[in-house]
Enzyme design. Sequence first.
Site, PDB file in Angstrom:
ATOM      1  N   GLY A  28     -22.565  -7.792   5.115  1.00  0.00           N
ATOM      2  CA  GLY A  28     -23.072  -8.387   3.871  1.00  0.00           C
ATOM      3  C   GLY A  28     -24.029  -9.509   4.206  1.00  0.00           C
ATOM      4  O   GLY A  28     -24.262  -9.815   5.385  1.00  0.00           O
ATOM      5  N   SER A  29     -24.547 -10.173   3.166  1.00  0.00           N
ATOM      6  CA  SER A  29     -25.565 -11.198   3.376  1.00  0.00           C
ATOM      7  C   SER A  29     -25.058 -12.341   4.257  1.00  0.00           C
ATOM      8  O   SER A  29     -25.817 -12.918   5.033  1.00  0.00           O
ATOM      9  CB  SER A  29     -26.019 -11.754   2.027  1.00  0.00           C
ATOM     10  OG  SER A  29     -24.882 -12.171   1.286  1.00  0.00           O
ATOM     11  N   GLU A  31     -23.245 -12.275   6.801  1.00  0.00           N
ATOM     12  CA  GLU A  31     -23.076 -11.927   8.221  1.00  0.00           C
ATOM     13  C   GLU A  31     -24.400 -11.607   8.909  1.00  0.00           C
ATOM     14  O   GLU A  31     -24.442 -11.438  10.130  1.00  0.00           O
ATOM     15  CB  GLU A  31     -22.168 -10.691   8.399  1.00  0.00           C
ATOM     16  CG  GLU A  31     -20.738 -10.904   7.978  1.00  0.00           C
ATOM     17  CD  GLU A  31     -20.617 -10.834   6.476  1.00  0.00           C
ATOM     18  OE1 GLU A  31     -20.200 -11.850   5.878  1.00  0.00           O
ATOM     19  OE2 GLU A  31     -20.979  -9.826   5.882  1.00  0.00           O
ATOM     20  N   GLU A  50     -13.235  -1.988   3.805  1.00  0.00           N
ATOM     21  CA  GLU A  50     -12.747  -2.870   4.870  1.00  0.00           C
ATOM     22  C   GLU A  50     -11.344  -2.543   5.356  1.00  0.00           C
ATOM     23  O   GLU A  50     -10.980  -2.872   6.487  1.00  0.00           O
ATOM     24  CB  GLU A  50     -12.846  -4.329   4.433  1.00  0.00           C
ATOM     25  CG  GLU A  50     -14.274  -4.862   4.385  1.00  0.00           C
ATOM     26  CD  GLU A  50     -15.026  -4.537   3.090  1.00  0.00           C
ATOM     27  OE1 GLU A  50     -14.497  -3.745   2.279  1.00  0.00           O
ATOM     28  OE2 GLU A  50     -16.120  -5.079   2.897  1.00  0.00           O
ATOM     29  N   HIS A  73     -16.915  -9.034   5.352  1.00  0.00           N
ATOM     30  CA  HIS A  73     -17.792  -9.760   4.442  1.00  0.00           C
ATOM     31  C   HIS A  73     -16.981 -10.666   3.511  1.00  0.00           C
ATOM     32  O   HIS A  73     -16.372 -10.199   2.545  1.00  0.00           O
ATOM     33  CB  HIS A  73     -18.601  -8.746   3.618  1.00  0.00           C
ATOM     34  CG  HIS A  73     -19.558  -9.389   2.657  1.00  0.00           C
ATOM     35  ND1 HIS A  73     -20.406 -10.403   3.029  1.00  0.00           N
ATOM     36  CD2 HIS A  73     -19.794  -9.157   1.348  1.00  0.00           C
ATOM     37  CE1 HIS A  73     -21.134 -10.765   1.987  1.00  0.00           C
ATOM     38  NE2 HIS A  73     -20.777 -10.032   0.948  1.00  0.00           N
ATOM     39  N   HIS A 280      14.871   0.873   6.630  1.00  0.00           N
ATOM     40  CA  HIS A 280      14.018   1.163   5.474  1.00  0.00           C
ATOM     41  C   HIS A 280      14.777   0.999   4.163  1.00  0.00           C
ATOM     42  O   HIS A 280      14.299   0.371   3.239  1.00  0.00           O
ATOM     43  CB  HIS A 280      13.454   2.591   5.597  1.00  0.00           C
ATOM     44  CG  HIS A 280      12.466   2.953   4.527  1.00  0.00           C
ATOM     45  ND1 HIS A 280      12.057   4.240   4.302  1.00  0.00           N
ATOM     46  CD2 HIS A 280      11.815   2.189   3.614  1.00  0.00           C
ATOM     47  CE1 HIS A 280      11.203   4.250   3.311  1.00  0.00           C
ATOM     48  NE2 HIS A 280      11.033   3.034   2.871  1.00  0.00           N
ATOM     49  N   GLY A 399       4.804   0.388   7.141  1.00  0.00           N
ATOM     50  CA  GLY A 399       5.201   1.108   5.928  1.00  0.00           C
ATOM     51  C   GLY A 399       4.073   1.153   4.902  1.00  0.00           C
ATOM     52  O   GLY A 399       4.198   1.836   3.886  1.00  0.00           O
TER      53      GLY A 399
END
Length: 529
Positions: A28-29, A31, A50, A73, A280, A399
């Site tokens: 993005g701008s 980076e 992402e 970003h 679990h 999970g």
Amino acid sequence: MLPVPTVRDATLDLLRSAGMTTVFGNPGSTELKFFRDWPADFRYVLALQESCVVAMADGFAQASGCAAFVNLHSAAGVGHALGSIFTAYRNHTPLVITAGQQTRAMFPTDPYLYAADAAAFPRPYVKWSVEPARAADVPAAIQRAWHVAMQAPRGPVFVSVPEDDWDAAAEPAPFRPVADPPEPPAAALDALAEALRTAARPCLVIGAGADQDGAWDEAVAVAERLGAVVWASPMVGRVGFPEDHVLYAGHLPPLRQALADRLAPHDLVLVLGAPVFTYHVHTGGEFLKPGVRLFLITDDPDEAARAAVGTAITGSPRAGLRGLLARLGSGVPRSQRGRVAAAPPPMSGRPTGAQVMAAIDRLLPAGGVVVEEAPTHRNDLWEHLRIRRPGGFFAGASGGLGWALAAAPGVALARPGQAVACVVGDGSALFGIQALWTAAQWQLPVTFIILNNGGYGALKSFGRMLGIAAAPGHDLDGLDFAALATGFGCPARRVTDAAHLESTLDAAFASHATSLVEVVMGDGGPELY
Ligand SMILES: Cc1ncc(C[n+]2csc(CCOP(=O)(O)OP(=O)(O)O)c2C)c(N)n1
């Protein structure tokens, strides 16, 4: 006087020294200045969401054994990535995650794309997190972040970088390598060796940490020296023992009472590189039957501290096993045996999980890797698909779904030339479906095998367990995976009859290219437990 390096130059040098010349990201701008004069010895792997970026980097880091570098970003990119950061944390995967931030001079006005309290956002699922107070300190922060990520227990770390920092002058930040995890204390190993020598029916329980530590050969040697059977720890994300070995007993269930029952025939349990234990569903009951002694060797002090029972020894599982081999002498082999291997199912009728797993077992090219996220078909996998080599299996340990489909291309990038079979449920696949595009763009030899049972089979099974007849939101109708794959540039095949499973998978593996095999399952899936 020598020219002062910029933050960008100093960071690129650090990344080279740490072997992190593959950058996983979605730009993005905030980076863009990082990419000015992008050097030819770096490669940028673009993923389209992402959560896929981080899962792909996770697969790459685990399969390569080195930390991976991620560039996201601002707050929105980190927000999308959080589910995968949670999984990377549970996987103990070393990731250096950076994210762009607005220009420092704009902070007082909360500008567009500004990440308020940026370092706090990914906590508590990063080991360390910072937005350096000065631009000049960014390289030092990245050096420290890498060090923390690689120290045992490994895990993700986070550095927020304001966009104007990359062109600023850097403070020197020399690369400093990280030491191996510490060895377990000698006195603790003396006592453990004595307990193993005098035990009547000892067993080993192998966790992901043992495979990450490269302890495969040592685990086999100790098991053989003692004649001890070997279990895989519950919900394990990596396999640390050959599943075709005569001493291999199978996977422990992630239920307290059932697990205690399974370990009841043993008088001593030695757990390596795993929590004691991962459950679990709450069943109550005992952690272990009375009279069963437990020891744990782990490089994670927190895992050692929170173990529900037993004597925990902190240190490298591999070094611990080596220490035991030195102390056990010729050993005391017992005549225990592992499990009886399941007979392969006949290949006819509407496809079942057992047939798919048996077909992969037979056809996956030598050296192939399995990546899995198929909740109701996990038992079929452990029954019919044997992992036979180190680093041969990866699954998310948290999970959270949406990890495997993106992790698989990361594994393939780290292991050029090796086939990757990515077995996922239809529901799981859709949490990370964009990763098909990255795999196809890089022409990676990943075969995505989608087990399409038309819904969230695991939740339906849970519902039956809890007496909840018809909860909403469990059916996934009207999806066409072959069409989705084609739209991402990935060739696809559909199988509706088990008689065609092997020829279809064979063709997919033989293509050495990215492809998707949609298996239309004969039923909604077996019970989870
Ligand atoms: C990020 C995330 N969202 C939701 C869930 C809850 N969940 C657990 S299993 C499951 C169904 C998975 O479906 P599928 O991948 O088709 O596999 P199946 O259960 O049918 O074998 C869901 C939605 C989860 N674990 N993670």
